[in-house]
Design a protein around this motif. Structure first.
Motif, short mmCIF file in Angstrom:
data_model
loop_
_atom_site.label_atom_id
_atom_site.label_comp_id
_atom_site.label_asym_id
_atom_site.label_seq_id
_atom_site.Cartn_x
_atom_site.Cartn_y
_atom_site.Cartn_z
N ALA A 217 0.83 -1.20 0.00
CA ALA A 217 0.00 0.00 0.00
C ALA A 217 0.87 1.26 0.00
O ALA A 217 0.55 2.25 -0.67
N LEU A 218 1.98 1.22 0.73
CA LEU A 218 2.89 2.37 0.75
C LEU A 218 3.51 2.59 -0.62
O LEU A 218 3.67 3.73 -1.08
N SER A 219 3.86 1.48 -1.30
CA SER A 219 4.40 1.59 -2.65
C SER A 219 3.38 2.24 -3.59
O SER A 219 3.72 3.11 -4.38
N HIS A 220 2.13 1.83 -3.47
CA HIS A 220 1.06 2.42 -4.30
C HIS A 220 0.90 3.91 -4.00
O HIS A 220 0.65 4.71 -4.91
N PHE A 221 1.06 4.29 -2.74
CA PHE A 221 0.92 5.68 -2.33
C PHE A 221 2.05 6.54 -2.90
O PHE A 221 1.82 7.64 -3.40
N PHE A 222 3.28 6.00 -2.85
CA PHE A 222 4.43 6.76 -3.35
C PHE A 222 4.58 6.69 -4.86
O PHE A 222 4.95 7.66 -5.51
N PHE A 223 4.32 5.49 -5.42
CA PHE A 223 4.63 5.24 -6.83
C PHE A 223 3.43 4.62 -7.55
O PHE A 223 3.39 3.40 -7.76
N PRO A 224 2.43 5.40 -7.92
CA PRO A 224 1.25 4.85 -8.60
C PRO A 224 1.59 4.12 -9.90
O PRO A 224 0.82 3.26 -10.34
N SER A 225 2.73 4.45 -10.51
CA SER A 225 3.10 3.82 -11.77
C SER A 225 3.84 2.49 -11.58
O SER A 225 4.17 1.83 -12.56
N VAL A 226 4.10 2.12 -10.33
CA VAL A 226 4.79 0.85 -10.06
C VAL A 226 3.74 -0.21 -9.70
O VAL A 226 3.12 -0.14 -8.64
N PRO A 227 3.52 -1.20 -10.55
CA PRO A 227 2.54 -2.25 -10.24
C PRO A 227 2.98 -3.06 -9.02
O PRO A 227 4.18 -3.27 -8.79
N THR A 228 2.01 -3.50 -8.24
CA THR A 228 2.31 -4.27 -7.03
C THR A 228 1.65 -5.64 -7.11
O THR A 228 0.56 -5.81 -7.65
N GLY A 229 2.33 -6.62 -6.54
CA GLY A 229 1.81 -7.98 -6.50
C GLY A 229 2.00 -8.58 -5.13
O GLY A 229 2.99 -8.29 -4.45
N ALA A 230 1.05 -9.40 -4.69
CA ALA A 230 1.13 -10.05 -3.39
C ALA A 230 0.96 -11.56 -3.56
O ALA A 230 0.02 -12.00 -4.23
N TYR A 231 1.88 -12.31 -2.96
CA TYR A 231 1.68 -13.75 -2.84
C TYR A 231 1.38 -13.98 -1.37
O TYR A 231 2.26 -13.84 -0.51
N VAL A 232 0.12 -14.29 -1.07
CA VAL A 232 -0.33 -14.35 0.32
C VAL A 232 -0.28 -15.79 0.83
O VAL A 232 -1.02 -16.66 0.35
N HIS A 233 0.58 -16.02 1.80
CA HIS A 233 0.65 -17.34 2.45
C HIS A 233 -0.42 -17.48 3.52
O HIS A 233 -0.93 -18.57 3.76
N TYR A 234 -0.71 -16.36 4.18
CA TYR A 234 -1.60 -16.41 5.34
C TYR A 234 -2.12 -15.00 5.59
O TYR A 234 -1.33 -14.06 5.63
N PRO A 235 -3.43 -14.80 5.71
CA PRO A 235 -3.92 -13.44 5.99
C PRO A 235 -3.42 -12.95 7.34
O PRO A 235 -3.34 -13.72 8.30
N THR A 236 -3.05 -11.68 7.41
CA THR A 236 -2.57 -11.12 8.67
C THR A 236 -3.61 -11.26 9.76
O THR A 236 -3.29 -11.49 10.93
N ILE A 237 -4.87 -11.14 9.38
CA ILE A 237 -5.98 -11.37 10.32
C ILE A 237 -7.08 -12.07 9.54
O ILE A 237 -7.21 -11.86 8.33
N SER A 238 -7.86 -12.90 10.21
CA SER A 238 -8.91 -13.64 9.51
C SER A 238 -10.09 -13.85 10.45
O SER A 238 -10.00 -13.64 11.67
N THR A 239 -11.21 -14.28 9.88
CA THR A 239 -12.39 -14.57 10.70
C THR A 239 -12.10 -15.70 11.69
O THR A 239 -12.60 -15.69 12.81
N ASP A 240 -11.27 -16.67 11.28
CA ASP A 240 -10.90 -17.75 12.19
C ASP A 240 -10.15 -17.21 13.41
O ASP A 240 -10.32 -17.69 14.54
N MET A 241 -9.26 -16.23 13.18
CA MET A 241 -8.52 -15.63 14.28
C MET A 241 -9.48 -14.92 15.24
O MET A 241 -9.35 -15.03 16.47
N LEU A 242 -10.45 -14.20 14.68
CA LEU A 242 -11.42 -13.51 15.52
C LEU A 242 -12.23 -14.50 16.35
O LEU A 242 -12.50 -14.27 17.53
#
Length: 547
Positions: A217-242
């Motif tokens: 998100a910080l990269s998107h804020f600073f550099f809108p022209s830089v595409p971002t990609g995420a490989y998510v192993h595990y959500p930082t927070i989830s309904t199961d955690m709650l």
């Protein structure tokens, strides 16, 4: 001054703020981004010059090896061609810089295997691109890291086009730095760490492979022209955690939602989840490692992403992690006679982290030894538990020490072996000799080790949750490939049953397990990774042409 006039003034102020504040913030972000680009421009030029120099001087003795590897990748390259925008082919000659944000790249776990396989696939498809890894592993240099990648994962990378930039602020993402409000603290710490990375170099594409969505998100804020990609192993927070906060919940936060402190924690987590949802909406390309992770990320990020892009939810794709299935298949024989070369060994491959729940497995193994007098298939040997995992830091070392003490207290010390920071040949050796593969983590996001068990022909006993349950240890041809368990008793009984099969039954389940593992090959990962990388490359080309 009348009350109505005051209310009108406040309303006008709110409307003006809503109209102009986003534009002001956007301009501020892009101004900081411009400053960061200027700051790192010299380093970028030096890096590209170094890459060119290393390419020229790269020893000719590796040419033959590289040619052989290239032949293996022709099929993948052919598959990925034509997936670019408008049905065209992504620019094969793209020469940009791909930044991989992975502060613990030398940890040696399953997440690191994904990183290195992704870089290998990127290098093969775009040989002139430069892969930069932002890491905090100051104690090792490039040669040592690449050697460990080869030894631990048997992944050979092309040295000239991979480089490492060393971060000085990694301690900000350690849980020990934030004893209170840890989730928020580590997320804010990732912003500091990302800023540190951008001070070193601004890439053309920025990818996070560890779960630091706030950095993207910080990269998107600073550099809108830089595409971002995420490989998510595990959500930082989830309904199961709650849900785990309630009494009777599972995981490291089980029952933490009780009392007034629990109420505060629950509200804090709900607020953090909303912030996490907003952050996820800024990412261009999202990949998840399992069906379980995909469902949670779609639930969390999907609504916000749909408001930005109508089809964004469908773009959250499952890309199963790469596992050395082909190598294990060729290295380890499964036949009606090969079982005689295995012992009553239970193998648990996992980093020594609290969530891996080694304690549960030790207790279950102690129960197994106490409640069974032996197994006919292994008349001359007693069961043995082998714990294989990497030790990242002093906290992990302390954890191993405490696990050794627990084994002593349970009176199973002589039947438990710890193998720390094992090389790939060592792991291969244990996969060849063991009979049962174990997984103890609740809601394991995927479980690369479990796939390795199946590919090696082990009978898997895994936690009754997450990826191991939903994606890996599933029925094949209507028959089981392993067992699911949750409690000490359930694990102990599953261990006993796995060691009690007749040779014919054992051979049948081993064969099904290997057939199941063929769904998770290196090639399958590379095909899907390249497809999503093409989207990022084309986005970068489009955005660069607009500026």
């Amino acid at each position: 001054m009348s009350v109505s006039f005051l209310l009108l003034s406040v309303l006008v102020s709110i409307i003006v703020s809503c109209i102009f504040l986003p534009k002001i913030l956007s301009s501020l972000g892009e101004s900081i981004g411009y400053y960061l680009r200027r700051t790192s421009r010299t380093r970028r030029e030096l890096l590209l010059a170094r890459v060119a120099s290393e390419q020229r001087s790269y020893s000719s003795e590796n040419i033959e090896t590289r040619s052989a590897e290239d032949d293996d990748w022709e099929e993948i390259e052919g598959y990925a061609a034509g997936t670019a925008a408008n049905g065209g082919k992504a620019d094969q000659d793209w020469k940009g810089i791909v930044g991989f944000f992975h502060p613990f790249c030398n940890a040696g776990g399953g997440g690191e295997r994904v990183l290195w396989a992704a870089i290998r696939a990127t290098q093969k498809r775009w040989p002139d691109a430069v892969c930069v890894v932002y890491t905090g592993d100051h104690d090792v240099d490039k040669a040592a890291i690449l050697k460990r990648v080869k030894d631990r994962f048997n992944i050979q990378l092309h040295p000239p086009t991979i480089h490492f930039l060393y971060l000085s602020t990694r301690h900000y993402v350690l849980s020990s730095t934030w004893p209170h409000f840890t989730l928020l603290g580590q997320s804010l710490g990732s912003l500091i760490l990302a800023y540190d990375a951008f001070m070193l170099l601004v890439p053309d594409i920025f990818i996070d492979t560890m779960g630091y969505a706030f950095a993207l998100a910080l990269s998107h804020f600073f550099f809108p022209s830089v595409p971002t990609g995420a490989y998510v192993h595990y959500p930082t927070i989830s309904t199961d955690m709650l849900e785990s906060l309630s009494a009777g919940g599972q995981g490291v936060n089980a029952g933490a939602g009780e009392g007034w402190k629990g109420v505060v924690k629950r509200q804090y987590w709900h607020l953090f989840a909303k912030l996490y949802c907003i952050v996820g909406s800024t990412i261009d390309v999202v990949m998840t490692n399992s069906s379980w992770t995909q469902a949670h990320i779609q639930s969390l990020w999907g609504p916000s992403r749909k408001r930005r892009t109508p089809n964004a939810d469908a773009d959250i794709d499952v890309v199963f992690p790469p596992v050395a299935v082909e190598e294990l298949e060729s290295a380890i024989e499964i036949s009606d006679t090969s079982g005689s070369r295995r012992g009553p060994y239970l193998l648990y491959i996992a980093q020594f982290r609290p969530e891996k729940n080694h304690q549960l497995i030790l207790e279950a193994f102690a129960d197994l030894l106490a409640s069974n007098n032996g197994f006919p298939s292994f008349p001359n040997e007693s069961p043995k538990l082998v714990l294989v995992g990497s030790v990242r830091d002093s906290d992990d070392a302390t954890r191993v020490y405490n696990l050794r003490l627990l084994a002593h207290e349970l009176k199973i010390k002589e039947s438990v072996e710890f193998v720390c920071d094992a090389t790939w040949p060592q792991v291969l050796g244990w996969l060849r000799r063991a009979s049962v593969g174990v997984n103890g983590m609740w809601n394991e996001h995927f479980g690369i080790g479990v796939v390795e068990y199946q590919a090696a022909g082990l009978i898997s006993v895994v936690n009754d949750s997450g990826g191991p349950k939903l994606d890996i240890v599933v029925d094949i041809d209507g028959e089981p490939t392993g067992f699911h368990a949750s409690t000490v008793s359930e694990y102990s009984k599953a261990f006993a049953k796995s060691l009690s099969f007749s040779p014919a039954e054992t051979f049948a389940i081993r064969t099904r397990a290997r057939k199941s593992a063929l769904r998770f090959t290196d090639r399958g990962f590379a095909e899907k990774w390249i497809k999503h990388m093409e989207r990022l490359v084309n986005l970068q080309i489009e955005k660069a042409s607009e500026t």
